[in-house]
Every structure is written in structure tokens, then in C-alpha cells.
Design a protein around this motif. Structure first.
Motif, PDB file in Angstrom:
ATOM      1  N   SER A  51       0.946  -1.417   0.343  1.00 50.28           N
ATOM      2  CA  SER A  51       0.287  -0.428  -0.172  1.00 50.28           C
ATOM      3  C   SER A  51       0.923   1.460  -0.077  1.00 50.28           C
ATOM      4  CB  SER A  51      -0.977  -0.295   0.978  1.00 50.28           C
ATOM      5  OG  SER A  51      -1.564   1.434   1.593  1.00 50.28           O
ATOM      6  N   PRO A  52       1.670   1.569  -1.023  1.00 53.15           N
ATOM      7  CA  PRO A  52       3.065   2.614  -1.113  1.00 53.15           C
ATOM      8  C   PRO A  52       1.958   4.074  -0.822  1.00 53.15           C
ATOM      9  CG  PRO A  52       2.032   1.505  -3.096  1.00 53.15           C
ATOM     10  CD  PRO A  52       1.214   0.945  -2.115  1.00 53.15           C
ATOM     11  N   PRO A  53       2.781   5.076  -0.318  1.00 57.02           N
ATOM     12  CA  PRO A  53       2.410   5.925  -1.020  1.00 57.02           C
ATOM     13  C   PRO A  53       1.619   7.109  -1.974  1.00 57.02           C
ATOM     14  CG  PRO A  53       4.069   5.779   0.711  1.00 57.02           C
ATOM     15  CD  PRO A  53       4.386   5.239   0.011  1.00 57.02           C
ATOM     16  N   LYS A  54       0.588   7.337  -1.443  1.00 60.36           N
ATOM     17  CA  LYS A  54       0.513   8.513  -3.230  1.00 60.36           C
ATOM     18  C   LYS A  54       1.446   8.777  -4.106  1.00 60.36           C
ATOM     19  CE  LYS A  54      -4.707   8.289  -2.284  1.00 60.36           C
ATOM     20  NZ  LYS A  54      -5.753   8.654  -1.413  1.00 60.36           N
ATOM     21  N   LEU A  55       2.289   9.228  -4.033  1.00 56.42           N
ATOM     22  CA  LEU A  55       2.304  10.290  -4.757  1.00 56.42           C
ATOM     23  C   LEU A  55       4.366   9.747  -3.612  1.00 56.42           C
ATOM     24  CD1 LEU A  55       1.989  13.811  -3.887  1.00 56.42           C
ATOM     25  CD2 LEU A  55       1.873  12.558  -5.898  1.00 56.42           C
ATOM     26  N   SER A  56       4.584   8.394  -4.610  1.00 58.12           N
ATOM     27  CA  SER A  56       5.944   8.137  -4.636  1.00 58.12           C
ATOM     28  C   SER A  56       6.230   6.859  -5.799  1.00 58.12           C
ATOM     29  CB  SER A  56       5.843   7.136  -3.047  1.00 58.12           C
ATOM     30  OG  SER A  56       5.370   5.932  -3.694  1.00 58.12           O
ATOM     31  N   PHE A 107       9.851   0.938  -1.462  1.00 55.47           N
ATOM     32  CA  PHE A 107       9.254   0.009  -0.881  1.00 55.47           C
ATOM     33  C   PHE A 107       9.009  -0.248   0.659  1.00 55.47           C
ATOM     34  CE2 PHE A 107      10.604   0.098  -5.469  1.00 55.47           C
ATOM     35  CZ  PHE A 107       9.918  -0.344  -6.427  1.00 55.47           C
ATOM     36  N   VAL A 108       9.935  -0.319   1.614  1.00 52.25           N
ATOM     37  CA  VAL A 108      10.104  -0.301   2.984  1.00 52.25           C
ATOM     38  C   VAL A 108       8.502   0.802   3.804  1.00 52.25           C
ATOM     39  CG1 VAL A 108      10.775  -0.647   5.478  1.00 52.25           C
ATOM     40  CG2 VAL A 108      12.499  -0.633   3.140  1.00 52.25           C
ATOM     41  N   PHE A 109       8.827   1.746   3.149  1.00 52.75           N
ATOM     42  CA  PHE A 109       7.551   2.728   3.873  1.00 52.75           C
ATOM     43  C   PHE A 109       6.223   2.146   2.496  1.00 52.75           C
ATOM     44  CE2 PHE A 109      11.060   5.704   4.958  1.00 52.75           C
ATOM     45  CZ  PHE A 109      11.567   5.011   6.191  1.00 52.75           C
ATOM     46  N   SER A 110       5.340   0.854   2.024  1.00 53.32           N
ATOM     47  CA  SER A 110       5.035   0.974   1.857  1.00 53.32           C
ATOM     48  C   SER A 110       3.899  -0.348   1.825  1.00 53.32           C
ATOM     49  CB  SER A 110       5.084   0.161  -0.344  1.00 53.32           C
ATOM     50  OG  SER A 110       5.909   0.888  -0.698  1.00 53.32           O
ATOM     51  N   PHE A 111       4.294  -0.103   3.167  1.00 54.56           N
ATOM     52  CA  PHE A 111       2.968  -0.806   4.364  1.00 54.56           C
ATOM     53  C   PHE A 111       2.059  -0.299   4.266  1.00 54.56           C
ATOM     54  CE2 PHE A 111       6.577  -3.757   4.627  1.00 54.56           C
ATOM     55  CZ  PHE A 111       6.541  -4.897   3.627  1.00 54.56           C
ATOM     56  N   GLY A 112       2.616   1.281   4.317  1.00 49.64           N
ATOM     57  CA  GLY A 112       1.558   2.613   4.407  1.00 49.64           C
ATOM     58  C   GLY A 112       1.916   3.506   6.078  1.00 49.64           C
TER      59      GLY A 112
ATOM     60  N   PHE B  22       2.002  21.615   2.521  1.00 52.08           N
ATOM     61  CA  PHE B  22       0.396  21.255   2.380  1.00 52.08           C
ATOM     62  C   PHE B  22      -0.247  20.551   1.336  1.00 52.08           C
ATOM     63  CE2 PHE B  22      -2.618  23.265  -0.702  1.00 52.08           C
ATOM     64  CZ  PHE B  22      -3.496  24.348   0.902  1.00 52.08           C
ATOM     65  N   ILE B  23       0.926  20.018  -0.017  1.00 49.90           N
ATOM     66  CA  ILE B  23       0.349  18.538  -0.516  1.00 49.90           C
ATOM     67  C   ILE B  23       0.262  17.444   0.463  1.00 49.90           C
ATOM     68  CG2 ILE B  23       0.742  16.535  -2.153  1.00 49.90           C
ATOM     69  CD1 ILE B  23       2.158  19.128  -4.224  1.00 49.90           C
ATOM     70  N   ALA B  24       1.203  17.406   1.988  1.00 47.87           N
ATOM     71  CA  ALA B  24       1.607  16.184   2.477  1.00 47.87           C
ATOM     72  C   ALA B  24       0.209  16.083   3.531  1.00 47.87           C
ATOM     73  CB  ALA B  24       2.825  16.423   3.428  1.00 47.87           C
ATOM     74  N   LYS B  25       0.148  17.452   4.427  1.00 50.36           N
ATOM     75  CA  LYS B  25      -1.058  17.627   4.865  1.00 50.36           C
ATOM     76  C   LYS B  25      -2.462  17.603   3.968  1.00 50.36           C
ATOM     77  CE  LYS B  25       0.975  16.890   8.066  1.00 50.36           C
ATOM     78  NZ  LYS B  25       1.041  15.921   9.160  1.00 50.36           N
ATOM     79  N   PHE B  26      -2.583  17.894   2.990  1.00 49.45           N
ATOM     80  CA  PHE B  26      -4.275  18.124   2.254  1.00 49.45           C
ATOM     81  C   PHE B  26      -4.141  17.365   1.646  1.00 49.45           C
ATOM     82  CE2 PHE B  26      -3.621  22.270   4.744  1.00 49.45           C
ATOM     83  CZ  PHE B  26      -4.313  22.089   5.171  1.00 49.45           C
ATOM     84  N   TYR B  27      -3.219  16.607   0.841  1.00 52.69           N
ATOM     85  CA  TYR B  27      -3.439  15.412   0.003  1.00 52.69           C
ATOM     86  C   TYR B  27      -3.167  14.191   0.452  1.00 52.69           C
ATOM     87  CZ  TYR B  27      -3.406  12.964  -4.408  1.00 52.69           C
ATOM     88  OH  TYR B  27      -3.613  11.795  -5.329  1.00 52.69           O
ATOM     89  N   SER B  28      -1.502  13.748   0.648  1.00 52.74           N
ATOM     90  CA  SER B  28      -1.300  12.912   0.327  1.00 52.74           C
ATOM     91  C   SER B  28       0.420  12.791   1.043  1.00 52.74           C
ATOM     92  CB  SER B  28      -1.843  11.764   0.050  1.00 52.74           C
ATOM     93  OG  SER B  28      -0.181  10.516   0.298  1.00 52.74           O
ATOM     94  N   GLU B  29       1.225  12.440   2.292  1.00 55.80           N
ATOM     95  CA  GLU B  29       2.330  12.786   2.386  1.00 55.80           C
ATOM     96  C   GLU B  29       3.163  11.431   1.014  1.00 55.80           C
ATOM     97  OE1 GLU B  29       3.650  11.458   6.415  1.00 55.80           O
ATOM     98  OE2 GLU B  29       5.323  12.187   5.995  1.00 55.80           O
ATOM     99  N   PRO B  30       4.163  12.845  -0.020  1.00 53.08           N
ATOM    100  CA  PRO B  30       4.643  11.776  -0.705  1.00 53.08           C
ATOM    101  C   PRO B  30       5.733  11.360  -0.099  1.00 53.08           C
ATOM    102  CG  PRO B  30       4.808  14.216  -0.447  1.00 53.08           C
ATOM    103  CD  PRO B  30       4.094  13.760   0.684  1.00 53.08           C
ATOM    104  N   TYR B  31       6.843  10.428  -0.998  1.00 54.33           N
ATOM    105  CA  TYR B  31       7.824  10.221  -0.469  1.00 54.33           C
ATOM    106  C   TYR B  31       9.292  10.414  -1.497  1.00 54.33           C
ATOM    107  CZ  TYR B  31      11.792   7.678   2.137  1.00 54.33           C
ATOM    108  OH  TYR B  31      12.759   7.658   1.978  1.00 54.33           O
ATOM    109  N   PRO B  32      10.296  10.957  -0.774  1.00 52.91           N
ATOM    110  CA  PRO B  32      10.724  11.388   0.163  1.00 52.91           C
ATOM    111  C   PRO B  32       9.670  12.608   0.224  1.00 52.91           C
ATOM    112  CG  PRO B  32      12.851  11.460  -2.201  1.00 52.91           C
ATOM    113  CD  PRO B  32      11.585  11.189  -2.449  1.00 52.91           C
ATOM    114  N   SER B  33      10.107  12.145   1.883  1.00 49.64           N
ATOM    115  CA  SER B  33       9.652  13.673   2.557  1.00 49.64           C
ATOM    116  C   SER B  33      10.012  14.140   3.422  1.00 49.64           C
ATOM    117  CB  SER B  33       8.027  13.081   3.195  1.00 49.64           C
ATOM    118  OG  SER B  33       7.202  14.043   4.733  1.00 49.64           O
TER     119      SER B  33
END
Lengths: 375, 172
Positions: A51-56, A107-112, B22-33
Motif C-alpha cells: 500500500s505505497p504512498p500515492k506520491l512515491s 518500498f520499505v514504506f509501502s506498508f503505509g 501543503f500537499i502532505a497535509k491536505f492530500y497525501s504525504e509524498p515520499y521522500p518527505s
């Protein structure tokens, strides 16, 4: 803008030689205390949890890649780390080290759940570009023997890179502080730190160190003081980055803050400490003579011992990466020793025992250190 | 590059970081963050504090229930990750049960992939349980979640559970 220009470029300037010394300290810290993360425990077996972060980057995949991909990533990460330590193609090794870490941890942080220890691993990317491989390195030796051209960053570029790293540290704390303020930490009738202590104590069973002591404190003033101190420290951190001297005081406070977090909530942010060390007053120190006189015999002996120890550790970690698939990290020297002695891992506590007096002292007091070594 | 240019670039980096927050708090936390954990929740003074819990049990053929170590069963070293993993498992179990009602959707590629992933998860879990309890033969996993209360005023922890939810995962 003019003020910012004056503050940033006057205060964050650090010589390339000091950056090189910092590179050695950074690598020794990882070798002795923290070790490196492993990625090769990940495999298709964990797809059901994917369940990876949407923006990753990981979100571009449907599932975890197979284990050989992670083994390859781990091996490259380990080799690039030792190349940084030895100073071999330092700039590129530093970039590869950070990139492989970010890719693997995607991938390590793809557990949510995303962990927040990234500062330790993005530092090489910045300092690699700033020229931390210029001295005490194989690159330097190669340049001297082949008389090739130097690949050094200009002073302005170097200062800019270091000030951006400072900005990132300040900003990270600010993100935590501003969200706390938005959540209502400032209200007089709430006890936020105390609330989180209960949460960690009972939900996460984090009952070690001083958690038992703090949980018994029933004094509203005490808890409110902690709430306000945390808020002002975290929000103020961002403003402090404009000048290195102010920033240093916040870094000292950060060391104490991490210590409290460890003792109270049993959460460790120990790895950040080595990043803070970059911002000490390097010019205030007088270094041991073997650092200033590179041709001394003591220098060669130290280099050979350090090389042999690090080479052994490189083989040990590579062996582990290729053969052991259930470990989440490659242990530090302290970790290996404790394992051999069948003792629990005390590296976290040891880091604090070592760092709090030294780092706080260095940051608070403009102390001139004069280390005399036998000739 | 001139100093002035670097300062402009510095301001640009700062702006980028704010957009990132702003994106992390109001949409989804990106990675790298670079967003640090906020711990923004608050509890009122002398309040009754609600403490959530999440336990995993293994059930054997004799219907005996064993409390198991979540980290060891799921082969994960950090508890914070395990709790998030359980959230994902619950969601996928729900999807499977929902799709079972509609045979067309149940044969879709998405659900077939999830079922294949579940088989791998079951084989890993069984292997880990076998290692932890060599003499037992487990038939299912039971996830129990709920909340308990703590009185900050009386400094008392209440054992009664409320908002209890159970998820059963068959291992055969």
C-alpha cells in the motif's frame, strides 16, 4: 534579500577540509553506531500488504519487485557507502548512496507508514556536491599522482548547499510544530505531551527508560510548559536557519529534545545527531597533528587500520546482503559486539550518552579544543 | 553563479518545501518527505483518554486461541509498520468478501492478483507460525481491534473493551 545574502554566505561557509573531516566522522558514526538499512528482506511475500504512498516511486509498481532486485539495491548501497568513506569517486558515490536509499525505502514504506529518518541519508547527496571528498580521500591521492584537474565546488555553491541542508532541518521541525499548533496544542486546558505519553505507553507498550516516571506526574503546569516549549522550539527552528549561530542553539535544543523523546516515548531519532554536527564551528578547533601533517607515519598506520576494519565490515555486510534475507539492517560494530555477547542492543542509549554532553557542549560553548598528540 | 542567484534559488527551495508541506497535509504525504511526525492529537486535562489496541491471535484445529507476536508473525521488525499492514489486510479482506458476491468482478484481474498475493501471505504466515509453535497446526488468524479507557485524573486503566472489531483470516 540583501540581509539573507549576508547572513547565509557569511555564516554557513565551511572549508572543504572541514567537510572532508566531517565525511570521515559521518562514516565512522554509521560504522560504529547505526549500521545501514537492509532492503533485501522485502519480497513478493509481502504483496498482500502493499500500500505505497500515492506520491512515491513505489506507487508506479503493482507489487513488490522480486528479492534479487532488493539484494542488488542493498549491495550497491553498501558499496557506495564504503566508497564515500574511502573517498573513491566521492561525488558520484554520495549521489548513488542517497538515491539507492531513497529507492529502497520507497518500498520499505509501502506498508503505509513513512518513517522520518531521511536527513541522515540525504546529507551525502548535498555534501557530495559540496566537495566533501576533496581531502583525506583516494580521489585526492589520484589527483596528486595523475595531476588531473580539481573538481571542487565554488565557495558560494558550497555555502549555498550547506545552507539549504540547514533549511531542510529547520523546515522538518517546523512541519511538526505548525501542525501541532493547528491541532490545538496551545490551548490551556489540554495536555498534549501527556496525552501522547499515555498513547505510547498503553497502545504501543513503550514503557522503557523514564516513561514510568513521567506517567505519574500530575501537574498541569509541568505538562503545559512542555507543550509550549515544544511548540516554540519546533516553529522557531525555521526562523533560526537564517544565521548559523542562532541555528546552532536550536540544534543544541534539538539534541535535548531527542533525548526527552527517547526517555519519555522510547522513540529514537539518534541518527539525526550526526547531521547536526555539520553545523559546529569547525574553525574553532585545533586538530591533532596527524590530521594536519598527512605524511606522518601515525597517519599511515591510522589509515591502514581504518581501511582494514572497514574492508572487513564491507565483506560482512555484503555476505549478509547475499545470504540473509530476514534482517532489516546491517549491524554496526556495536550491534555486532552486543550480538556476540548476547546482550540487548544498547547502541541507541550509547549514542545519547556520547552525543549529549559532547554535542551540547560544542554547540553551546565556543570552546577551543587543543588536542596534543605524541609525535 | 552570483550570490544573488543563489539567494533566489534558496527562496525557491523554501517555497517548494511549503508546497510539499501543503500537499502532505491536505492530500497525501509524498515520499521522500521532509515532514516530521506531528503528534497533533490532543487530550483535555483530566480527561478520560481513549487508548486503541490491535491484537493478533492464531487459532488451532482444536479451536484454542494463542496470542501471537505481530512482528514475528508478519516478519517485520517495526511495530508501527505492522499496524499499518493490518489495516491493508483488512481492506483487502473486505474487497475479497465484497467481490465474492459478484462472480463477474470476482474473476477480474485485480481480484485474481489480490487472491494470489493472499496465497503468498498465507504461506509466509504459516511458515512463521510453524517456526514459533512447531507442535501446533493453525487454521486461522484472528485480528481483534478495540479501545480501552484510561482516567488521567484517577490514574486508572480500565480493562473493559469497547468498539471491538474482529477480522478472521483462514489459513487453509
Amino acid at each position: 534579500m540583501i540581509l539573507l545574502e549576508k547572513f547565509l554566505f557569511q555564516s554557513y561557509n565551511t572549508s572543504t577540509k572541514h567537510l572532508a573531516i566531517y565525511r570521515i566522522i559521518y562514516c565512522v558514526f554509521i560504522i560504529v553506531f547505526t549500521g545501514l538499512p537492509s532492503f533485501n528482506w522485502l519480497s513478493n511475500y509481502f504483496n498482500y500488504f502493499f500500500s505505497p504512498p500515492k506520491l512515491s516511486i513505489a506507487n508506479l509498481f503493482d507489487s513488490f519487485p522480486n528479492q534479487s532486485f532488493f539484494t542488488f539495491l542493498s549491495v550497491i548501497n553498501i558499496i557506495s557507502f564504503f566508497f564515500i568513506f574511502w573517498g573513491i569517486w566521492t561525488k558520484y558515490s554520495s549521489i548513488i548512496f542517497t538515491c539507492t536509499y531513497i529507492l529502497g525505502s520507497n518500498f520499505v514504506f509501502s506498508f503505509g507508514k513513512i518513517d522520518h529518518g531521511i536527513l541522515l541519508y540525504i546529507t551525502p547527496l548535498f555534501l557530495g556536491l559540496a566537495g566533501w571528498g576533496r581531502y583525506y580521500s583516494f580521489d585526492n591521492w589520484r589527483r596528486k599522482t595523475t595531476h588531473s584537474e580539481e573538481d571542487t565546488a565554488s565557495t558560494d555553491r558550497k555555502t549555498f548547499i550547506i545552507s539549504v541542508l540547514a533549511l531542510m532541518i529547520g523546515f522538518s521541525f517546523f512541519t511538526a510544530g505548525i501542525v501541532k499548533a493547528y491541532g490545538g496544542w496551545w490551548k490551556w486546558n489540554v495536555e498534549a505531551v501527556r496525552f501522547h505519553l499515555y498513547d505510547h505507553y498503553y497502545s504501543w507498550e513503550r514503557v522503557k527508560y523514564l516513561a514510568n516516571f513521567f506517567i505519574k506526574i500530575d501537574n498541569h503546569l509541568f505538562w503545559k510548559l512542555l507543550d509550549y516549549l515544544t511548540l516554540s522550539f519546533e516553529i522557531g527552528f525555521l526562523l533560526s536557519v537564517v544565521h548559523r549561530n542562532i541555528f546552532k542553539y536550536f540544534l543544541s535544543a534539538a539534541v535535548i529534545f531527542h533525548c526527552f523523546v527517547l526517555l519519555m516515548f522510547n522513540i529514537t531519532f539518534a541518527a539525526n545527531l550526526i547531521v547536526y554536527l555539520l553545523f559546529i564551528d569547525w574553525e574553532k578547533f585545533r586538530y591533532p597533528s596527524f590530521i594536519n601533517k598527512p605524511n606522518q607515519s601515525t597517519n599511515y598506520k591510522i589509515k591502514i587500520i581504518a581501511f582494514l576494519i572497514s574492508l572487513s565490515l564491507l565483506f560482512c555486510w555484503i555476505y549478509k546482503a547475499l545470504n540473509v534475507h530476514d534482517t532489516s539492517d546491517y549491524p554496526s560494530i556495536i550491534g555486532i559486539t552486543m550480538n556476540l555477547l548476547s546482550k540487548p542492543d544498547i547502541s541507541t542509549i550509547l549514542i545519547f550518552l556520547l552525543s549529549i554532553p559532547t554535542l551540547a557542549f560544542i554547540l553551546f560553548i565556543q570552546w577551543k579544543m587543543d588536542i596534543k598528540t605524541t609525535q | 553563479m552570483k550570490k544573488k542567484r543563489y539567494v533566489q534559488l534558496y527562496i525557491l527551495v523554501a517555497l517548494f518545501l511549503f508546497v510539499h508541506l501543503f500537499i502532505a497535509k491536505f492530500y497525501s504525504e509524498p515520499y521522500p518527505s521532509l515532514v516530521f511526525p506531528s503528534f497533533s492529537k490532543i487530550g483535555k486535562r483530566h480527561d478520560i483518554i481513549v487508548v486503541p489496541f490491535q491484537n493478533v491471535y492464531a487459532i488451532d484445529k482444536m479451536h484454542d486461541t494463542f496470542f501471537v507476536n505481530k512482528k514475528k508473525v508478519f516478519s517485520i521488525s517495526k511495530l508501527v509498520h505492522v499496524n499499518k499492514m493490518i489495516e491493508t489486510v483488512k481492506l483487502k479482506e473486505y474487497l475479497i468478501s465484497k467481490y465474492k458476491e459478484d462472480i463477474k468482478q470476482y474473476k477480474s484481474k485485480k481480484i485474481i492478483d489480490i487472491l494470489n498475493d493472499k496465497q503468498l501471505f498465507i504461506s509466509l504466515t504459516k511458515k512463521n507460525l510453524q517456526r514459533l509453535y512447531p507442535n501446533k497446526s493453525f487454521v486461522s488468524l484472528l485480528i481483534i481491534e478495540g479501545k480501552r479507557k484510561y482516567s488521567a485524573k484517577k490514574q486508572e486503566f480500565y480493562n473493559e473493551v469497547f468498539d471491538e472489531r474482529k477480522t478472521l483470516i483462514k489459513l487453509i
